[in-house]
Design an enzyme around this catalytic site. Structure first.
Site, PDB file in Angstrom:
ATOM      1  N   HIS A 142       0.803  -1.163  -0.061  1.00 22.55           N
ATOM      2  CA  HIS A 142      -0.065  -0.001   0.025  1.00 22.55           C
ATOM      3  C   HIS A 142       0.886   1.141   0.041  1.00 22.55           C
ATOM      4  CE1 HIS A 142      -2.849  -2.799   2.365  1.00 22.55           C
ATOM      5  NE2 HIS A 142      -3.409  -2.699   1.219  1.00 22.55           N
ATOM      6  N   LYS A 182      -0.155  -6.610  -8.137  1.00 21.56           N
ATOM      7  CA  LYS A 182      -0.351  -7.887  -7.223  1.00 21.56           C
ATOM      8  C   LYS A 182      -1.741  -8.413  -7.439  1.00 21.56           C
ATOM      9  CE  LYS A 182      -0.851 -10.176  -3.251  1.00 21.56           C
ATOM     10  NZ  LYS A 182      -2.444 -10.153  -2.614  1.00 21.56           N
ATOM     11  N   VAL A 185       5.176  -5.353  -4.404  1.00 24.62           N
ATOM     12  CA  VAL A 185       6.273  -5.107  -3.548  1.00 24.62           C
ATOM     13  C   VAL A 185       6.085  -6.569  -2.807  1.00 24.62           C
ATOM     14  CG1 VAL A 185       6.835  -3.833  -1.602  1.00 24.62           C
ATOM     15  CG2 VAL A 185       5.644  -2.604  -3.393  1.00 24.62           C
TER      16      VAL A 185
HETATM   17  P1  AMP Z   1      -5.956  -4.068  -0.575  1.00 22.69           P
HETATM   18  O1  AMP Z   1      -6.130  -3.344   0.440  1.00 22.69           O
HETATM   19  O2  AMP Z   1      -5.660  -5.235  -0.505  1.00 22.69           O
HETATM   20  O3  AMP Z   1      -7.717  -3.846  -1.206  1.00 22.69           O
HETATM   21  O4  AMP Z   1      -5.268  -3.207  -1.623  1.00 22.69           O
HETATM   22  C1  AMP Z   1      -5.283  -1.954  -2.058  1.00 22.69           C
HETATM   23  C2  AMP Z   1      -4.396  -1.619  -3.194  1.00 22.69           C
HETATM   24  O5  AMP Z   1      -3.315  -2.290  -2.919  1.00 22.69           O
HETATM   25  C3  AMP Z   1      -4.780  -2.535  -4.391  1.00 22.69           C
HETATM   26  O6  AMP Z   1      -4.624  -1.655  -5.429  1.00 22.69           O
HETATM   27  C4  AMP Z   1      -3.605  -3.520  -4.310  1.00 22.69           C
HETATM   28  O7  AMP Z   1      -3.504  -4.118  -5.502  1.00 22.69           O
HETATM   29  C5  AMP Z   1      -2.659  -2.750  -3.762  1.00 22.69           C
HETATM   30  N1  AMP Z   1      -1.457  -4.123  -3.056  1.00 22.69           N
HETATM   31  C6  AMP Z   1      -1.881  -4.964  -2.176  1.00 22.69           C
HETATM   32  N2  AMP Z   1      -0.823  -5.860  -1.974  1.00 22.69           N
HETATM   33  C7  AMP Z   1       0.155  -5.342  -2.886  1.00 22.69           C
HETATM   34  C8  AMP Z   1       1.520  -5.347  -2.970  1.00 22.69           C
HETATM   35  N3  AMP Z   1       2.303  -6.415  -2.213  1.00 22.69           N
HETATM   36  N4  AMP Z   1       2.151  -4.872  -3.839  1.00 22.69           N
HETATM   37  C9  AMP Z   1       1.643  -3.672  -4.610  1.00 22.69           C
HETATM   38  N5  AMP Z   1       0.217  -3.192  -4.375  1.00 22.69           N
HETATM   39  C10 AMP Z   1      -0.343  -3.938  -3.466  1.00 22.69           C
END
Ligand code: AMP
Length: 280
Positions: free
Chosen positions: A37, A150, A177
């Site tokens: 994030h 991801k 990441v």
């Molecule tokens: P989430 O809170 O899981 O809905 O993720 C919010 C945003 O963060 C989404 O656009 C995800 O794709 C991104 N995200 C989550 N984990 C990662 C990661 N390890 N690397 C890059 N982006 C991420």
């Protein structure tokens, strides 16, 4: 750092920032923030005068029997991190703000983008994601939307939605990441035991083996995927839900693995569902 909770507050801020100079970047999240994030937030801060981060665990994108109730939540920790990152605005809606009485709209992205990968295993999931992000875009009115690769299928689905509905926002995909051992950062990693955490890097290890094979010239998806599967099964605690080789644009299964093919998987480990992918 402003904390806004209602649609009215968010819209008021959006109207004010559209009169200011400089772009607004938006990073929607479900909280339990981690380095993945934070990289999105830093990318937005580097390119935009204003960065808005939303924290909302969207019930609409969880199916019955999925982990909505046990999804990690850490509001205090999240707010401390966001303050340190010096984001301009945190949007913190509750269910009534996102889905007020009478809310009746669903956004459905169809076609090959939602035919495979996570979609058949999570009926209604992408509808829930597209619907919540469409409403968030309406409230935040950003110039740029920052998404992580991801969640590769989610990225493509939302990019399609923005294009099809001609929404005035630029979608920016940001690299995955990972922890030093290769495990992709995920809020759900918090739910793994130490033993599970030690087993989890096998997913990326396996994907890298598949990519290496493809880089050496193997084009048969069955052979590439068999090799990935073989490595994953080295960890007995991991159960693959799906493993596919798809076209990075259309997400349709490929007949030949090559440049732009995405190897993507979902797996259960200690009842925690993890996803990961790699591009050839
Ligand atoms: P989430 O809170 O899981 O809905 O993720 C919010 C945003 O963060 C989404 O656009 C995800 O794709 C991104 N995200 C989550 N984990 C990662 C990661 N390890 N690397 C890059 N982006 C991420």
């Amino acid at each position: 750092m402003k904390i806004l909770r209602t649609p009215e507050e968010m819209l008021r801020f959006a109207a004010r920032s559209s009169r200011r100079r400089g772009a607004t970047g938006f990073v929607p999240t479900m909280g339990a923030l981690h380095e993945g994030h934070l990289s999105l937030i830093r990318t937005s801060r580097g390119a935009c005068a204003t960065t808005v981060v939303s924290l909302y665990v969207n019930p609409l994108q969880f199916g019955p029997g999925e982990d909505f109730d046990t999804y990690p939540r850490d509001l205090e920790g999240d707010l401390a991190l966001l303050k340190k990152e010096r984001v301009s605005v945190v949007f913190l809606p509750d269910d009534a703000a996102m889905y007020p009485p009478g809310f009746s709209t669903r956004v459905v992205v169809g076609g090959s983008l939602t035919a495979g990968l996570c979609a058949p295993h999570r009926p209604g999931h992408f509808e829930g994601v597209a619907t919540v992000v469409a409403r968030l875009l309406g409230l935040v009115r950003p110039d740029r939307l920052y998404l992580g690769l991801k969640d590769y299928q989610q990225f493509r689905v939302l990019q399609r939605m923005v294009e099809d509905l001609a929404l005035p926002v630029e979608v920016v995909g940001c690299p995955v990441v990972r922890e030093p051992d290769g495990l992709a950062f995920s809020s759900r990693n918090r739910r793994l035991s130490q033993k599970g955490r030690e087993a989890a890097p096998v997913l990326y290890r396996a994907l890298k083996v598949g990519k290496a094979l493809a880089d050496l010239g193997e084009t048969d998806p069955a052979r590439v995927l068999a090799e990935v599967r073989r490595v994953v099964t080295e960890e007995k605690a991991v159960r693959l839900q799906y493993l596919e080789a798809v076209d990075g644009e259309t997400l349709a299964p490929v007949e030949k693995v090559g440049k732009g093919t995405v190897l993507a998987l979902a797996a259960y480990l200690e009842n925690v569902r993890l996803i990961d992918n790699i591009m050839v």
